[in-house]
Structure formats: structure tokens, C-alpha cells
Design an enzyme around this catalytic site. Sequence first.
Site, PDB file in Angstrom:
ATOM      1  N   SER A 121       0.571  -0.786  -0.181  1.00 28.29           N
ATOM      2  CA  SER A 121      -0.052   0.111   0.072  1.00 28.29           C
ATOM      3  C   SER A 121       0.952   0.974  -0.257  1.00 28.29           C
ATOM      4  O   SER A 121       1.983   1.024   0.354  1.00 28.29           O
ATOM      5  CB  SER A 121      -1.275   0.116   0.860  1.00 28.29           C
ATOM      6  N   GLU A 146       1.092   5.789   0.593  1.00 26.68           N
ATOM      7  CA  GLU A 146       0.205   6.717   1.797  1.00 26.68           C
ATOM      8  C   GLU A 146       0.504   7.902   0.865  1.00 26.68           C
ATOM      9  O   GLU A 146       1.975   8.283   0.541  1.00 26.68           O
ATOM     10  CB  GLU A 146       1.075   6.460   2.743  1.00 26.68           C
ATOM     11  N   THR A 160      -3.607  10.582   4.578  1.00 27.28           N
ATOM     12  CA  THR A 160      -3.690  11.234   5.410  1.00 27.28           C
ATOM     13  C   THR A 160      -4.063  11.978   6.231  1.00 27.28           C
ATOM     14  O   THR A 160      -4.948  12.584   5.336  1.00 27.28           O
ATOM     15  CB  THR A 160      -2.028  11.202   6.283  1.00 27.28           C
ATOM     16  N   HIS A 168      -7.207   8.158   7.058  1.00 27.67           N
ATOM     17  CA  HIS A 168      -7.304   8.221   8.097  1.00 27.67           C
ATOM     18  C   HIS A 168      -8.277   9.235   8.392  1.00 27.67           C
ATOM     19  O   HIS A 168      -8.351   9.932   8.297  1.00 27.67           O
ATOM     20  CB  HIS A 168      -6.089   8.571   8.014  1.00 27.67           C
ATOM     21  N   ALA A 213      -6.795   5.851  20.852  1.00 28.90           N
ATOM     22  CA  ALA A 213      -7.128   4.996  19.795  1.00 28.90           C
ATOM     23  C   ALA A 213      -7.802   4.154  20.049  1.00 28.90           C
ATOM     24  O   ALA A 213      -9.458   4.160  19.075  1.00 28.90           O
ATOM     25  CB  ALA A 213      -5.808   4.728  18.671  1.00 28.90           C
ATOM     26  N   GLN A 260       5.067   2.246  12.958  1.00 25.96           N
ATOM     27  CA  GLN A 260       5.617   3.501  12.040  1.00 25.96           C
ATOM     28  C   GLN A 260       7.394   3.035  10.966  1.00 25.96           C
ATOM     29  O   GLN A 260       7.275   1.823  11.628  1.00 25.96           O
ATOM     30  CB  GLN A 260       5.866   3.885  13.191  1.00 25.96           C
ATOM     31  N   PHE A 302      11.593  14.353  10.732  1.00 24.68           N
ATOM     32  CA  PHE A 302      11.043  13.247  10.548  1.00 24.68           C
ATOM     33  C   PHE A 302      11.051  13.154  11.926  1.00 24.68           C
ATOM     34  O   PHE A 302      10.264  12.550  13.265  1.00 24.68           O
ATOM     35  CB  PHE A 302      10.030  13.065   9.389  1.00 24.68           C
ATOM     36  N   HIS A 358       4.156  -1.096   3.921  1.00 27.38           N
ATOM     37  CA  HIS A 358       2.907   0.412   3.596  1.00 27.38           C
ATOM     38  C   HIS A 358       4.311   1.623   2.994  1.00 27.38           C
ATOM     39  O   HIS A 358       5.214   1.932   4.655  1.00 27.38           O
ATOM     40  CB  HIS A 358       2.474   0.258   4.424  1.00 27.38           C
TER      41      HIS A 358
HETATM   42  P1  FAD Z   1      -3.050   4.918  20.223  1.00 27.01           P
HETATM   43  O1  FAD Z   1      -2.622   4.043  20.246  1.00 27.01           O
HETATM   44  O2  FAD Z   1      -3.606   6.149  21.201  1.00 27.01           O
HETATM   45  O3  FAD Z   1      -1.633   5.598  21.132  1.00 27.01           O
HETATM   46  C1  FAD Z   1      -0.866   6.279  21.639  1.00 27.01           C
HETATM   47  C2  FAD Z   1       0.175   6.622  23.140  1.00 27.01           C
HETATM   48  O4  FAD Z   1      -1.405   6.358  23.974  1.00 27.01           O
HETATM   49  C3  FAD Z   1       0.779   5.350  23.208  1.00 27.01           C
HETATM   50  O5  FAD Z   1       2.188   5.793  23.873  1.00 27.01           O
HETATM   51  C4  FAD Z   1       0.285   4.514  24.338  1.00 27.01           C
HETATM   52  O6  FAD Z   1       1.550   3.642  24.733  1.00 27.01           O
HETATM   53  C5  FAD Z   1      -0.152   5.551  24.803  1.00 27.01           C
HETATM   54  N1  FAD Z   1      -2.153   4.440  24.606  1.00 27.01           N
HETATM   55  C6  FAD Z   1      -2.390   4.244  23.780  1.00 27.01           C
HETATM   56  N2  FAD Z   1      -3.710   3.628  24.999  1.00 27.01           N
HETATM   57  C7  FAD Z   1      -3.667   3.785  25.666  1.00 27.01           C
HETATM   58  C8  FAD Z   1      -4.881   3.433  27.519  1.00 27.01           C
HETATM   59  N3  FAD Z   1      -5.918   3.109  27.087  1.00 27.01           N
HETATM   60  N4  FAD Z   1      -4.095   4.230  27.910  1.00 27.01           N
HETATM   61  C9  FAD Z   1      -3.179   4.242  28.379  1.00 27.01           C
HETATM   62  N5  FAD Z   1      -2.317   4.820  27.212  1.00 27.01           N
HETATM   63  C10 FAD Z   1      -2.678   4.402  26.298  1.00 27.01           C
HETATM   64  N6  FAD Z   1      -1.206  11.593  12.627  1.00 27.01           N
HETATM   65  C11 FAD Z   1      -2.137  12.091  12.044  1.00 27.01           C
HETATM   66  O7  FAD Z   1      -2.164  13.171  12.955  1.00 27.01           O
HETATM   67  N7  FAD Z   1      -2.556  11.681  10.781  1.00 27.01           N
HETATM   68  C12 FAD Z   1      -2.499  10.785  10.098  1.00 27.01           C
HETATM   69  O8  FAD Z   1      -3.245  10.547   8.849  1.00 27.01           O
HETATM   70  C13 FAD Z   1      -1.636   9.254  10.875  1.00 27.01           C
HETATM   71  N8  FAD Z   1      -1.453   8.164  10.540  1.00 27.01           N
HETATM   72  C14 FAD Z   1      -0.551   7.712  10.907  1.00 27.01           C
HETATM   73  C15 FAD Z   1      -0.106   6.317   9.996  1.00 27.01           C
HETATM   74  C16 FAD Z   1       0.231   5.231  10.565  1.00 27.01           C
HETATM   75  C17 FAD Z   1       0.568   4.214   9.869  1.00 27.01           C
HETATM   76  C18 FAD Z   1       1.210   5.710  11.695  1.00 27.01           C
HETATM   77  C19 FAD Z   1       1.932   4.576  12.912  1.00 27.01           C
HETATM   78  C20 FAD Z   1       0.509   6.326  12.343  1.00 27.01           C
HETATM   79  C21 FAD Z   1       0.049   7.597  11.849  1.00 27.01           C
HETATM   80  N9  FAD Z   1       0.162   8.983  12.561  1.00 27.01           N
HETATM   81  C22 FAD Z   1      -0.981  10.065  12.157  1.00 27.01           C
HETATM   82  C23 FAD Z   1       0.108   9.421  13.860  1.00 27.01           C
HETATM   83  C24 FAD Z   1       0.337   9.192  15.324  1.00 27.01           C
HETATM   84  O9  FAD Z   1      -1.384   9.892  14.963  1.00 27.01           O
HETATM   85  C25 FAD Z   1       1.238   9.490  16.467  1.00 27.01           C
HETATM   86  O10 FAD Z   1       1.669   8.803  16.217  1.00 27.01           O
HETATM   87  C26 FAD Z   1       0.007   9.470  17.620  1.00 27.01           C
HETATM   88  O11 FAD Z   1       1.303   9.603  18.597  1.00 27.01           O
HETATM   89  C27 FAD Z   1      -0.520   8.257  18.161  1.00 27.01           C
HETATM   90  O12 FAD Z   1      -1.648   7.426  17.269  1.00 27.01           O
HETATM   91  P2  FAD Z   1      -2.134   6.259  17.822  1.00 27.01           P
HETATM   92  O13 FAD Z   1      -3.556   5.660  16.921  1.00 27.01           O
HETATM   93  O14 FAD Z   1      -0.393   5.023  17.407  1.00 27.01           O
HETATM   94  O15 FAD Z   1      -2.492   6.652  19.734  1.00 27.01           O
END
Ligand code: FAD
Length: 283
Positions: free
Chosen positions: A11, A13, A44, A72, A121, A174, A214, A264
Amino acid sequence: MTTSPAAKNFSIEFFPPRTPEGVEKLRVTRAKLAQLHPAYFSVTFGAGGSTQSGTRDTVLEIRQEGHDAAPHLSCIGRTRDELRTILDEYRARGIKRLVALRGDLPSGYGAGFSSGEFRYANELIEFIRAETGNWFHIEVAAYPEMHPQAKSPQEDLQNFLRKVQSGADSAITQYFYNADAYFRFVEDVRAAGCGVPIVPGIMPITNYMQLTRFSDMCGAEIPRWIRLKLASYGDDTEAIKAFGLEVVAGMCERLLAGGAPGLHFYTLNQAAATTAIWQRLTA
Ligand code: FAD
């Protein structure tokens, strides 16, 4: 002949362009990358100030061109109502795949900025499943080198597993330049009894300063030997690209041979580097 990524979940991006010139340029990039026949393109949202309509419009245009596309969707700073509206529209447009993320608060946020109704998330994924059942295939983010805000690799792993328990179908990592970090992460996930596909995110190397910026932001490590080599090339962009191709294509070969279910590519809306890696992998 190495394991062809064509047979796997390959894929690509993009980020949504913010100017008419950017839109035009992305069309050209896309036409080139479409020749590689990726399983889907993803677009994104939120990063760098992009808008929801930019993501949606880019996804719709890609679909009109006959390709599968996944928006996304990040939840930080959003309400349930806002997300419901977006999900309804995506469903009405026939979009079946999402990359679901927490996202990041804008740097320097403070008074007046609400982080919204979602903290992590996994809460977004629960919400998507509650609202739309199994309509969407949900991809989530994974961090072989640990998310920079996580307290420990173990807690980060548990938080990743929570996203799968909440309904994620598969994951994209990542980017990294250390294949062992990926293999170890996958091993840990499997040891925890979780079998979702984990597709490595690949960042081609074309520009040393940009890559350093980055990587400092997202916590991806550039191994010292790679940094030293890149720094030694100075302004010689051709040497940087040639070395970057060697390193990244070599890592992709190793990942695929070691069982990665696909790749990806973070293209930054450029076609050349991804195409060169692809050609190397399929030669
Ligand atoms: P989460 O999974 O929520 O994790 C965030 C942090 O919180 C982690 O440290 C985790 O350990 C911790 N955590 C998670 N759940 C809990 C919980 N229940 N209790 C306590 N701690 C918890 N960003 C954008 O803004 N737009 C995009 O389009 C975008 N695309 C991306 C695509 C990919 C493939 C990747 C890898 C990253 C992308 N990002 C994007 C970046 C991403 O939004 C950031 O890395 C963000 O900081 C974390 O998102 P996440 O969904 O992994 O968060």
C-alpha cells in the site's frame, strides 16, 4: 528473485495537497505509482494542518480513478457527533477501509484547545465498531520502536493489543530502519496470542535533514551508521538517494523474506523513491 511485494499487501500513503498545484502534482505522482498496482492508497488526516475535506476529496478522486483508497481518521480534538458525520459520509460513499488513529495535539496547545471526547485510538475503534459494525476494515498504528509517549515497551504493547481487542483488523507500523525491531515486535504480539497482520511502514530515504526532523518528531531511530553515512554525503543528493535505496530496499527484502505480510510506503507525495525500491524488489 526476492519475494515479490506484488503478491502481498502493498500500500501507498499520501497526504492531502493544500494547493491546486499540489493537487495536480499528486495526480501525476499517483498515475506513476498506480503502475505498481498497490492494494490500496491511503490518505493522511490532520498531520501538518490538513483538513478532513482534503482527505475526503483526495480519497474520492483516487476511487474515481478505479483504485481502492483508505482515509486516515484521527480522534483527538473531536466529538462523537463530528466523527459520526464523517463515518456516515464514508459509508454512504462506499468506503470500506479506514486507518484509525489517535492523532496528536497541535504543538503548544493549551488554553482553549479541547482534546475532544476521545483520549486514545482504542476508544475511536470501539466507537467505529459500535456505530458501523463490521462495515470498515480498520487499520491501526503500531510502533516497533515504541511510541514516544509510551511509559515502556510492555505498556505500549498492551495498548496496541487493546486496539485489536477493540476491533482493529490489521496494523501498519511507524517507519524504522532496524528490521530486528519489527521482527521482535511481531514476535511479542504473537506471543500475546494476537494474530493480526502487521505491515511494516517504509520511509524511503531521499533527504537527510527532512528525515532527521521527522524521526525526531515521531521517535523513529536512524541508526548511527546510517546517520554518519548520510551526513558524509553533504549536499550530494544523488549519493544520498543511491545509499538510501540500497539500505531501504535491502531492509524491505529482509522484511518480506522474514514473513512481513506486505509493505506500506510513506511516499510524501513523491513517486521516484518508492518506484525505485519496488523495482529493486521485483527485479
Ligand atoms: P494510540 O494507540 O492511542 O497511542 C498513543 C499513546 O498512548 C501511546 O504511547 C500508547 O502507548 C498510549 N496509550 C494508548 N492507549 C492507551 C490507554 N488506553 N491508556 C494509556 N495509554 C494508552 N497522525 C495524524 O495526525 N494523521 C494521520 O493521518 C496519521 N497517520 C498515521 C499512520 C500510521 C501508519 C502511523 C504509524 C502513524 C500515523 N499518525 C498520523 C501519527 C499518530 O497519530 C501518532 O503517532 C499519535 O501520537 C498516536 O496515534 P495512535 O493511533 O498510535 O495512538
